[in-house]
Structure formats: structure tokens, C-alpha cells
Design a protein around this motif. Structure first.
Motif, PDB file in Angstrom:
ATOM      1  N   LYS A  39     -10.399  -4.341 -63.251  1.00 41.09           N
ATOM      2  CA  LYS A  39     -10.859  -3.753 -64.521  1.00 41.09           C
ATOM      3  C   LYS A  39     -12.209  -4.315 -64.941  1.00 41.09           C
ATOM      4  O   LYS A  39     -12.937  -3.705 -65.747  1.00 41.09           O
ATOM      5  CB  LYS A  39      -9.822  -4.011 -65.623  1.00 41.09           C
ATOM      6  N   ASP A  40     -12.577  -5.485 -64.417  1.00 41.22           N
ATOM      7  CA  ASP A  40     -13.873  -6.097 -64.725  1.00 41.22           C
ATOM      8  C   ASP A  40     -14.925  -5.770 -63.674  1.00 41.22           C
ATOM      9  O   ASP A  40     -16.026  -6.337 -63.692  1.00 41.22           O
ATOM     10  CB  ASP A  40     -13.712  -7.620 -64.834  1.00 41.22           C
ATOM     11  N   GLY A  41     -14.581  -4.862 -62.752  1.00 40.61           N
ATOM     12  CA  GLY A  41     -15.547  -4.423 -61.754  1.00 40.61           C
ATOM     13  C   GLY A  41     -15.473  -5.143 -60.432  1.00 40.61           C
ATOM     14  O   GLY A  41     -16.265  -4.870 -59.528  1.00 40.61           O
ATOM     15  N   SER A  42     -14.536  -6.070 -60.287  1.00 39.42           N
ATOM     16  CA  SER A  42     -14.403  -6.806 -59.027  1.00 39.42           C
ATOM     17  C   SER A  42     -13.589  -5.987 -58.048  1.00 39.42           C
ATOM     18  O   SER A  42     -12.371  -5.854 -58.188  1.00 39.42           O
ATOM     19  CB  SER A  42     -13.719  -8.159 -59.273  1.00 39.42           C
ATOM     20  N   MET A  43     -14.260  -5.414 -57.045  1.00 38.37           N
ATOM     21  CA  MET A  43     -13.560  -4.569 -56.089  1.00 38.37           C
ATOM     22  C   MET A  43     -14.375  -4.409 -54.824  1.00 38.37           C
ATOM     23  O   MET A  43     -15.589  -4.675 -54.792  1.00 38.37           O
ATOM     24  CB  MET A  43     -13.275  -3.189 -56.701  1.00 38.37           C
ATOM     25  N   CYS A  44     -13.678  -3.982 -53.784  1.00 39.91           N
ATOM     26  CA  CYS A  44     -14.325  -3.690 -52.519  1.00 39.91           C
ATOM     27  C   CYS A  44     -15.046  -2.341 -52.610  1.00 39.91           C
ATOM     28  O   CYS A  44     -14.956  -1.644 -53.622  1.00 39.91           O
ATOM     29  CB  CYS A  44     -13.288  -3.652 -51.401  1.00 39.91           C
TER      30      CYS A  44
END
Length: 288
Positions: A39-44
Motif C-alpha cells: 500500500k506504500d508502493g513497495s512492490m515488484c
């Protein structure tokens, strides 16, 4: 007497097997997926949660940490990044729950790895395509569908840092920031950032193969590819701030994606482990 000797030999074989299994088991790392950080933008690249593998320290290594950035090149066009999103370098969907990190920096044998063998070991999985540095999204059309590509290396790195601090990194006395290839570059780009996160610890860098030739061959166009990463992934806020300030307003802001231009601004002591003739760079950059 013969039966006694056979029993002793058999017992020693069992002991050897048990010791080997114990050594192997101590090198087993467990996966932590940072699902809450999506939800905070941390993604692959594909939008799946980023993650890292972890082996807890023990004994006098309980408050000492190895933080290792996985390598794996970069994606250098939207098509290339989409293709990468279908692999473990752009998605966490195929990460196994446990992995074996034995050997090298991660070896638990004190004879082979006398300094780090019992430290906390963090293996940061690399799935953003930009050396843990980007902050952008892009839409890419595949057939009749628009696919969103996520270049969130900075958010991934931040989420990992926050999770590790809560896991005990904030109590660290010693930290080695490391990585290989694209992860070696990440070591140069982010060593000072990691050092700022644990100001009371003794922090050093160990960058393995992180220097890449700034060369534009007609065939490979490596410099242009790194410029694409810098621009299209919006990495300016995710690399060394002093380097960015120095090149701001020039025609060469992308230089801050190269270790040789970032190195003069790094304050953290770093040991550069670098081959004179890199097996990747000769064909992939020089084109020979």
C-alpha cells in the motif's frame, strides 16, 4: 572385534551426516514477504510484494548484520521490463518459502567465513529492475490489455529497511552493506543511506562487481540503456543525493547511476571487489 569396529565406523558415518545436516540447516534462510508495504508502493515490477531472505545471527554475531543486495542486471525498455516481470527478477510469485544461501559471504562455517559466519544475514531479493532505486509506474500494452509496470526500488528498499530495523537492525553494532553486479552497484548507490539508518553502528560496504564501464558501443548501447533506467524509472531521488546535486543542471545527471561517478561522494568506507576483465562486461558492454 570386527563387529565393534564396524559399529564404530557406522556411528562415525551417522555423526558426519548429522553434522553436515546441521551445517546445511544453519544456512537455510526463510522468506519474508512485505505484503503490508504494498500500500506504500513497495512492490515488484508486476505489483507483487517485495521480500527478503533472513538468517538470524547467534552468539557474538547476534548484533552484527550482513545486508546483501541481490544482482541481476536491469530492464532497459518497457518491453524488456514487461518480460522481466514474468520472471523472479520482476515478481515474487515464484519465490520459495525457504532458500539455501550457503557459500561465500553466507557460509556458516567459521573456518571458511571467519568474520561473518554467525551474523544476521539478509538477502534482499531484487525485483524492481533498477538497482533498488526507482520511483515510477508506466503503462505497457500487451495485446488488448494495458499492463502497469512498477519501478518502485526506492520504496522496496525503504520497506526492507523499516522491517529490518524492527527485527533488530536498530541494535546493530556492525553492518556490512553488500551486493553483487547490479546489487554491487546498489551498494555504492545506497551505502550512505544504510549508514544513516543505523548511526550508532560501524557500517562499511563490500561491493562485488559494481563498477560498470561507461561506454556506448554501436551494438550494445549500454550508456543509453542506463540513461533510460535513470530517466524512465525516476531514480534521481533514490541514488546518492550529493552526486545528484553535483550533476544537477548538467547534461549528465544519469552519471549518478554509475559507481565511478558516485564514488567520490560516498562517505561510507567501501571495499571494491572488482575483476579487471569482467565476464559480463566484455560481451554485454564492449560488444566483443
Amino acid at each position: 572385534m570386527k563387529m565393534v569396529r564396524s559399529g564404530v565406523v557406522f556411528g562415525l558415518c551417522l555423526l558426519l551426516v548429522w553434522l553436515q545436516q546441521c551445517a546445511f540447516a544453519s544456512d537455510i534462510a526463510h522468506l519474508t514477504l512485505l505484503t503490508d508495504a504494498v500500500k506504500d508502493g513497495s512492490m515488484c515490477i508486476d505489483g507483487s510484494p517485495a521480500g527478503y531472505y533472513f538468517i538470524p545471527g547467534k552468539g557474538d554475531g547476534a548484533n552484527k548484520w550482513l545486508v546483501f543486495h541481490e544482482g541481476g542486471g536491469w530492464c532497459v525498455s518497457y518491453e524488456n521490463c514487461y518480460e522481466r516481470s514474468l520472471t523472479r527478477l520482476g515478481s515474487s510469485k515464484s519465490y520459495p518459502p525457504v532458500d539455501y544461501l550457503g557459500g561465500g559471504f553466507f557460509d556458516s562455517d567459521a573456518l571458511l567465513n571467519p568474520m561473518l559466519y554467525n551474523w544476521n544475514m539478509v538477502y534482499m531479493k531484487y525485483c524492481d529492475g533498477g538497482s533498488f532505486s526507482g520511483n515510477a509506474t508506466a503503462s505497457y500494452q500487451v495485446g488488448n490489455s494495458n499492463i502497469t509496470l512498477h519501478f518502485r526500488g526506492t520504496a522496496v528498499r525503504t520497506a526492507m529497511r523499516d522491517h529490518l530495523l524492527a527485527r533488530g537492525l536498530r541494535k546493530a553494532t556492525d553492518v556490512v552493506v553488500s551486493g553483487c553486479s547490479a546489487g554491487g552497484l546498489a551498494t555504492y548507490l545506497h551505502a550512505d543511506w544504510w549508514r544513516a539508518a543505523v548511526p550508532s553502528a560501524h557500517v562499511v560496504g563490500l561491493a562485488d562487481s559494481g563498477f560498470f564501464i561507461d561506454y556506448e558501443s554501436p551494438e550494445k548501447q549500454y550508456e543509453s540503456k542506463i540513461r533510460w533506467v535513470y530517466t524512465m524509472m525516476n531514480v534521481a531521488e533514490g541514488v546518492d543525493a550529493d552526486c545528484v546535486k553535483f550533476y544537477k543542471g548538467s547534461a549528465f545527471p544519469w552519471k549518478c547511476m554509475f559507481a565511478q561517478y558516485t564514488a567520490p561522494f560516498i562517505k561510507t568506507p567501501i571495499f571494491a571487489l572488482q575483476s579487471q576483465y569482467d565476464a559480463y562486461q566484455v560481451p554485454a558492454i564492449l560488444g566483443s
